[in-house]
Design a protein around this motif. Structure first.
Motif, PDB file in Angstrom:
ATOM      1  N   SER A   1       0.813  -1.219   0.000  1.00 41.95           N
ATOM      2  CA  SER A   1       0.000   0.000   0.000  1.00 41.95           C
ATOM      3  C   SER A   1       0.842   1.262   0.000  1.00 41.95           C
ATOM      4  N   ASP A   2       2.156   1.116  -0.069  1.00 40.55           N
ATOM      5  CA  ASP A   2       3.038   2.272   0.091  1.00 40.55           C
ATOM      6  C   ASP A   2       3.694   2.740  -1.200  1.00 40.55           C
ATOM      7  N   ARG A   3       3.134   2.360  -2.364  1.00 37.79           N
ATOM      8  CA  ARG A   3       3.751   2.783  -3.631  1.00 37.79           C
ATOM      9  C   ARG A   3       2.743   2.746  -4.769  1.00 37.79           C
ATOM     10  N   GLU A   4       3.121   3.398  -5.872  1.00 37.97           N
ATOM     11  CA  GLU A   4       2.311   3.384  -7.084  1.00 37.97           C
ATOM     12  C   GLU A   4       2.390   2.006  -7.723  1.00 37.97           C
ATOM     13  N   LEU A   5       1.244   1.489  -8.145  1.00 35.46           N
ATOM     14  CA  LEU A   5       1.186   0.174  -8.750  1.00 35.46           C
ATOM     15  C   LEU A   5       0.456   0.227 -10.079  1.00 35.46           C
TER      16      LEU A   5
ATOM     17  N   PRO B   1      -1.487   4.943 -12.586  1.00 33.65           N
ATOM     18  CA  PRO B   1      -1.057   4.283 -11.357  1.00 33.65           C
ATOM     19  C   PRO B   1      -2.149   4.308 -10.290  1.00 33.65           C
ATOM     20  N   CYS B   2      -2.178   3.267  -9.490  1.00 33.03           N
ATOM     21  CA  CYS B   2      -3.109   3.140  -8.379  1.00 33.03           C
ATOM     22  C   CYS B   2      -2.330   2.773  -7.131  1.00 33.03           C
ATOM     23  N   HIS B   3      -2.987   2.905  -5.989  1.00 34.17           N
ATOM     24  CA  HIS B   3      -2.418   2.350  -4.766  1.00 34.17           C
ATOM     25  C   HIS B   3      -3.552   1.812  -3.908  1.00 34.17           C
ATOM     26  N   ARG B   4      -3.188   0.906  -3.043  1.00 34.09           N
ATOM     27  CA  ARG B   4      -4.154   0.275  -2.160  1.00 34.09           C
ATOM     28  C   ARG B   4      -4.324   1.122  -0.916  1.00 34.09           C
ATOM     29  N   ASP B   5      -5.563   1.291  -0.480  1.00 32.89           N
ATOM     30  CA  ASP B   5      -5.888   2.013   0.749  1.00 32.89           C
ATOM     31  C   ASP B   5      -6.771   1.084   1.572  1.00 32.89           C
ATOM     32  N   GLY B   6      -6.135   0.256   2.387  1.00 37.66           N
ATOM     33  CA  GLY B   6      -6.876  -0.786   3.104  1.00 37.66           C
ATOM     34  C   GLY B   6      -7.402  -1.799   2.101  1.00 37.66           C
ATOM     35  N   ALA B   7      -8.704  -1.997   2.087  1.00 38.78           N
ATOM     36  CA  ALA B   7      -9.322  -2.934   1.143  1.00 38.78           C
ATOM     37  C   ALA B   7      -9.728  -2.242  -0.157  1.00 38.78           C
TER      38      ALA B   7
ATOM     39  N   GLN C   1     -11.679  -4.429  -8.815  1.00 37.10           N
ATOM     40  CA  GLN C   1     -11.169  -5.589  -8.097  1.00 37.10           C
ATOM     41  C   GLN C   1     -10.017  -6.153  -8.921  1.00 37.10           C
ATOM     42  N   PRO C   2      -8.823  -5.629  -8.715  1.00 33.40           N
ATOM     43  CA  PRO C   2      -7.671  -6.076  -9.499  1.00 33.40           C
ATOM     44  C   PRO C   2      -7.383  -7.559  -9.316  1.00 33.40           C
ATOM     45  N   THR C   3      -6.759  -8.127 -10.330  1.00 34.50           N
ATOM     46  CA  THR C   3      -6.361  -9.530 -10.289  1.00 34.50           C
ATOM     47  C   THR C   3      -4.868  -9.685 -10.053  1.00 34.50           C
ATOM     48  N   HIS C   4      -4.064  -8.752 -10.576  1.00 28.17           N
ATOM     49  CA  HIS C   4      -2.607  -8.801 -10.469  1.00 28.17           C
ATOM     50  C   HIS C   4      -2.055  -7.387 -10.368  1.00 28.17           C
ATOM     51  N   TRP C   5      -0.804  -7.290  -9.947  1.00 29.41           N
ATOM     52  CA  TRP C   5      -0.150  -5.986  -9.851  1.00 29.41           C
ATOM     53  C   TRP C   5       1.340  -6.126 -10.149  1.00 29.41           C
ATOM     54  N   ARG C   6       1.946  -4.988 -10.434  1.00 32.54           N
ATOM     55  CA  ARG C   6       3.404  -4.853 -10.507  1.00 32.54           C
ATOM     56  C   ARG C   6       3.716  -3.399 -10.241  1.00 32.54           C
ATOM     57  N   ARG C   7       4.980  -3.127  -9.935  1.00 31.02           N
ATOM     58  CA  ARG C   7       5.394  -1.751  -9.638  1.00 31.02           C
ATOM     59  C   ARG C   7       5.158  -0.872 -10.865  1.00 31.02           C
ATOM     60  N   TRP C   8       4.600   0.318 -10.653  1.00 30.81           N
ATOM     61  CA  TRP C   8       4.377   1.275 -11.731  1.00 30.81           C
ATOM     62  C   TRP C   8       5.706   1.845 -12.177  1.00 30.81           C
TER      63      TRP C   8
END
Length: 69
Positions: free
Chosen positions: A16-20, A37-43, A57-64
């Protein structure tokens, strides 16, 4: 999806601490990466630039990376 050497990871491990860069399923069941870019804020997920909560509802992520867009 964008081609890159970065590996896609399961969304359950998203920090939750970076752009994804995130992948989502569209209404037709096709997987595609969001173009911003998105980031997670809790749920919840937030548009990193505008701090707007997203109904996704994302399925996968990687660093932006700048080359992601």
């Amino acid at each position: 999806m964008h081609s890159s050497s970065a590996e896609w990871l399961p969304v359950a491990s998203a920090p939750s601490d970076r752009e994804l860069e995130v992948c989502v399923l569209d209404y037709d069941g096709m997987v595609h990466a969001l173009m911003f870019p998105c980031h997670r804020d809790g749920a919840e997920w937030v548009d990193h630039a505008g701090s707007r909560h997203l109904d996704i509802q994302p399925t996968h992520w990687r660093r932006w990376t700048q080359s992601a867009n």
